[in-house]
Motif scaffolding. Structure first.
Motif, mmCIF file in Angstrom:
data_model
loop_
_atom_site.group_PDB
_atom_site.id
_atom_site.type_symbol
_atom_site.label_atom_id
_atom_site.label_comp_id
_atom_site.label_asym_id
_atom_site.label_seq_id
_atom_site.Cartn_x
_atom_site.Cartn_y
_atom_site.Cartn_z
ATOM 1 N N ARG A 11 0.887 -1.144 0.059
ATOM 2 C CA ARG A 11 -0.011 -0.032 -0.067
ATOM 3 C C ARG A 11 0.982 1.326 0.249
ATOM 4 N NH1 ARG A 11 -3.128 -0.391 5.110
ATOM 5 N NH2 ARG A 11 -1.198 -1.411 5.709
ATOM 6 N N GLU A 12 0.574 2.314 -0.870
ATOM 7 C CA GLU A 12 1.223 3.511 -0.779
ATOM 8 C C GLU A 12 2.806 3.325 -1.337
ATOM 9 O OE1 GLU A 12 -0.741 6.005 -0.987
ATOM 10 O OE2 GLU A 12 -2.369 4.737 -0.400
ATOM 11 N N SER A 13 3.049 2.212 -1.842
ATOM 12 C CA SER A 13 4.484 2.007 -2.379
ATOM 13 C C SER A 13 4.786 2.929 -3.467
ATOM 14 C CB SER A 13 4.615 0.491 -2.933
ATOM 15 O OG SER A 13 5.937 0.322 -3.227
ATOM 16 N N PRO A 14 6.013 3.592 -3.154
ATOM 17 C CA PRO A 14 6.469 4.442 -4.286
ATOM 18 C C PRO A 14 6.912 3.937 -5.615
ATOM 19 C CG PRO A 14 7.954 4.525 -2.464
ATOM 20 C CD PRO A 14 6.707 3.791 -2.155
ATOM 21 N N ALA A 15 7.144 2.260 -5.441
ATOM 22 C CA ALA A 15 7.762 1.518 -6.468
ATOM 23 C C ALA A 15 6.358 1.465 -7.406
ATOM 24 C CB ALA A 15 7.977 0.077 -5.702
ATOM 25 N N LEU A 16 5.329 1.638 -7.246
ATOM 26 C CA LEU A 16 4.309 1.340 -8.246
ATOM 27 C C LEU A 16 4.278 2.455 -9.115
ATOM 28 C CD1 LEU A 16 1.410 0.310 -9.119
ATOM 29 C CD2 LEU A 16 0.298 1.866 -7.277
ATOM 30 N N ARG A 17 4.577 3.660 -8.548
ATOM 31 C CA ARG A 17 4.515 4.973 -9.476
ATOM 32 C C ARG A 17 5.779 4.869 -10.413
ATOM 33 N NH1 ARG A 17 2.595 8.124 -12.948
ATOM 34 N NH2 ARG A 17 3.367 10.110 -12.985
ATOM 35 N N VAL A 18 6.988 4.279 -10.130
ATOM 36 C CA VAL A 18 8.064 4.013 -10.801
ATOM 37 C C VAL A 18 7.878 2.978 -11.725
ATOM 38 C CG1 VAL A 18 10.477 3.469 -10.515
ATOM 39 C CG2 VAL A 18 9.603 4.645 -8.630
ATOM 40 N N VAL A 19 7.223 1.939 -11.402
ATOM 41 C CA VAL A 19 6.942 1.034 -12.513
ATOM 42 C C VAL A 19 6.089 1.829 -13.620
ATOM 43 C CG1 VAL A 19 5.736 -1.276 -13.023
ATOM 44 C CG2 VAL A 19 7.070 -0.757 -11.156
ATOM 45 N N GLU A 20 5.121 2.546 -13.378
ATOM 46 C CA GLU A 20 4.234 2.942 -14.141
ATOM 47 C C GLU A 20 5.078 3.928 -15.045
ATOM 48 O OE1 GLU A 20 1.264 4.887 -11.690
ATOM 49 O OE2 GLU A 20 -0.018 2.989 -11.768
ATOM 50 N N LEU A 21 5.757 4.897 -14.557
ATOM 51 C CA LEU A 21 6.610 5.842 -15.224
ATOM 52 C C LEU A 21 7.555 4.767 -16.335
ATOM 53 C CD1 LEU A 21 7.402 8.250 -12.706
ATOM 54 C CD2 LEU A 21 6.158 8.646 -14.773
ATOM 55 N N MET A 22 8.305 3.963 -15.777
ATOM 56 C CA MET A 22 9.053 3.209 -16.781
ATOM 57 C C MET A 22 8.321 2.441 -17.858
ATOM 58 S SD MET A 22 11.755 1.623 -13.936
ATOM 59 C CE MET A 22 13.270 2.156 -14.329
ATOM 60 N N ARG A 23 7.283 1.914 -17.585
ATOM 61 C CA ARG A 23 6.270 1.142 -18.579
ATOM 62 C C ARG A 23 5.885 2.381 -19.635
ATOM 63 N NH1 ARG A 23 2.530 -3.362 -15.665
ATOM 64 N NH2 ARG A 23 4.253 -4.747 -15.489
ATOM 65 N N ASN A 24 5.403 3.314 -19.174
ATOM 66 C CA ASN A 24 5.099 4.553 -20.024
ATOM 67 C C ASN A 24 6.036 5.105 -20.988
ATOM 68 O OD1 ASN A 24 2.454 4.314 -18.935
ATOM 69 N ND2 ASN A 24 2.822 6.212 -17.715
#
Length: 106
Positions: A11-24
């Protein structure tokens, strides 16, 4: 992928946003997290990801490693020894003694 060291909570892991950005940006992204063997479906949807084994065969497939959670059970010296670029967002590689020139603190 865990939001803090040595826990299985994403929950609220900053890794989620990093993964989303890298995939984008068109990057291939995998992760290794002994506490999160499969990333669970959640309010951000299903990433469709599972933790990859950390060994010489798998690490050779990557150009860089990002340390987003500083689990104590991970051998950061081994990672630095086997990959050319390590982006360390948690100062997890502070005790690494060899090849420090490969580490970028972020």
């Amino acid at each position: 992928m865990a939001y803090k060291k040595d826990v299985d909570d994403v929950r609220e892991s900053p890794a989620l946003r990093v993964v989303e950005l890298m995939r984008n940006w068109g990057m291939r992204v995998d992760y290794h997290d002994p506490y999160v063997p499969v990333y669970p479906k959640g309010r951000h949807g299903d990433l469709g990801m599972a933790s990859v084994e950390l060994n010489e065969e798998t690490i050779q497939q990557y150009d860089a490693a990002f340390i987003l959670t500083d689990h104590q059970c991970v051998d950061y010296q081994w990672i630095v020894d086997h990959i050319d670029l390590v982006v360390d967002t948690r100062n997890a590689a502070k005790d690494v003694v060899r090849r420090r020139d490969r580490i970028v603190k972020a």
